[in-house]
Design a protein around this motif. Structure first.
Motif, PDB file in Angstrom:
ATOM      1  N   LEU A  66       1.637   1.313   5.490  1.00 23.67           N
ATOM      2  CA  LEU A  66       1.439   2.775   5.378  1.00 23.67           C
ATOM      3  C   LEU A  66       1.359   3.335   3.606  1.00 23.67           C
ATOM      4  CD1 LEU A  66       3.543   4.212   7.915  1.00 23.67           C
ATOM      5  CD2 LEU A  66       1.052   4.345   8.042  1.00 23.67           C
ATOM      6  N   ILE A  67       2.094   2.637   2.949  1.00 23.31           N
ATOM      7  CA  ILE A  67       2.100   2.902   1.544  1.00 23.31           C
ATOM      8  C   ILE A  67       0.822   2.146   0.597  1.00 23.31           C
ATOM      9  CG2 ILE A  67       3.578   2.610  -0.654  1.00 23.31           C
ATOM     10  CD1 ILE A  67       6.025   3.099   0.853  1.00 23.31           C
ATOM     11  N   TYR A  68       0.892   0.837   0.878  1.00 23.53           N
ATOM     12  CA  TYR A  68      -0.018   0.222   0.274  1.00 23.53           C
ATOM     13  C   TYR A  68      -1.394  -0.300   0.586  1.00 23.53           C
ATOM     14  CZ  TYR A  68       4.156  -0.793  -2.404  1.00 23.53           C
ATOM     15  OH  TYR A  68       5.556  -0.744  -2.959  1.00 23.53           O
ATOM     16  N   ILE A  69      -1.629  -0.021   2.121  1.00 22.80           N
ATOM     17  CA  ILE A  69      -2.875  -0.251   2.692  1.00 22.80           C
ATOM     18  C   ILE A  69      -3.671   0.883   3.067  1.00 22.80           C
ATOM     19  CG2 ILE A  69      -4.033  -1.494   4.458  1.00 22.80           C
ATOM     20  CD1 ILE A  69      -1.618  -3.535   4.505  1.00 22.80           C
ATOM     21  N   ALA A  70      -4.912   0.887   2.499  1.00 24.32           N
ATOM     22  CA  ALA A  70      -6.123   2.056   2.992  1.00 24.32           C
ATOM     23  C   ALA A  70      -6.590   1.680   4.167  1.00 24.32           C
ATOM     24  CB  ALA A  70      -6.807   2.395   1.881  1.00 24.32           C
TER      25      ALA A  70
END
Length: 298
Positions: free
Chosen positions: A254-258
């Protein structure tokens, strides 16, 4: 860097480069912090390694360290332990002194030193920062071991691979001694080894949503014995250990993947994105979308 899809965190063999065969059984790489960090203005951006364990030892200077969704400021001497797939990043103070040791998982756990594996395998159960100041002699001894490792890497000599393996084991054992005092009990070492095997299975199969009895069968123990083991070593049930790992991966993505939350849910083995949202909110108190906004996700 390996080619990757839109839903993968940047993955390197060594930061900023692709090293073919890096996860091969004999792969060991050691370098001083300055040699690579200077190329990137002392900043190593978030990335992961596949099939590789990494240990970063800061002896002088310091760094801001990011391990998954946690961050901390350290001043040497400290060791940062990074298991495979853990997202990590560093902002080193200029001219910090220390070393980066990258080792193939197979070398650590299948090499000639396999009998000594229980002495330090618990070190790589999860990302950690280890304070090396408890023993005043430890930083100097670790520095010397790294010096020998780098000397082995410079010149090919008879028995080089075996010597490197011994030195890697010595470095890790020195760090493990600082992490937690070791018991001389053979029973406790056997339990720690079994727990490490369970954590390795979880790492491999958490997205497949294995039920706990299947983990127990794979380890040759009963479900009750597995739960007792997890309570002893992690103060969690076996089910909670698996859920924690699944939640950690969800938070990473959720933080690093668009990518849409629904796509991440399917990649994590959830058949229904709504079920994933309920799972995530139950454990964190917020929806995946709210978590992403709060943590500045991409």
């Amino acid at each position: 860097m390996e080619a990757r899809g839109a839903t993968e965190i940047p993955r390197f063999a060594l930061y900023g480069e692709e090293t073919p065969g890096a996860a091969d059984a004999g792969f060991v790489h050691v370098e001083d912090i300055r040699s690579r960090s200077r190329l990137y203005n002392w900043e190593i951006r978030p990335h992961t390694h596949r099939g590789l364990f990494q240990t970063v030892v800061v002896l002088d200077g310091g760094a801001r360290v990011q391990l998954d969704d946690r961050s901390a400021e350290i001043a040497g001497p400290h060791a940062i332990i990074i298991p495979p797939a853990s997202v990590h990043a560093f902002q080193f103070r200029p001219d910090s002194h220390g070393y980066v040791l990258t080792v193939a998982e197979a070398m650590l756990f299948q090499g000639s030193g396999v009998q000594s594996r229980p002495l330090f395998e618990a070190l790589f159960l999860e990302p950690a920062i280890v304070d090396l100041t408890h023993d005043p002699e430890a930083p100097g001894r670790i520095d010397a071991l790294f010096g020998h490792l780098m000397a082995e890497a410079r010149w090919r000599q008879p028995g080089q691979a075996l010597m490197s393996e011994w030195l890697v084991g010595a470095v890790l054992l020195m760090i493990e001694r600082q992490r937690v005092p070791r018991s001389s009990s053979r029973t406790e070492r056997a339990r720690a080894a079994l727990f490490a095997r369970f954590r390795a299975l979880v790492e491999e199969h958490y997205a497949e949503h294995w039920p706990i009895p299947r983990y127990a069968d794979a380890l040759g123990v009963t479900e009750r014995q597995l739960n007792r083991l997890c309570r002893l070593h992690g103060d969690r049930s076996a089910f909670e250990v698996v859920q924690d790992r699944l939640l950690l991966e969800a938070r990473r993505r959720l933080i690093y993947i668009a990518a849409p939350v629904s796509l991440l849910a399917y990649e994590l083995g959830f058949e229904d994105p709504a079920y994933f949202s309920r799972f995530f909110k139950k454990l964190t108190g917020m929806t995946p979308a709210a978590f992403r906004r709060q943590h500045g996700g991409v």
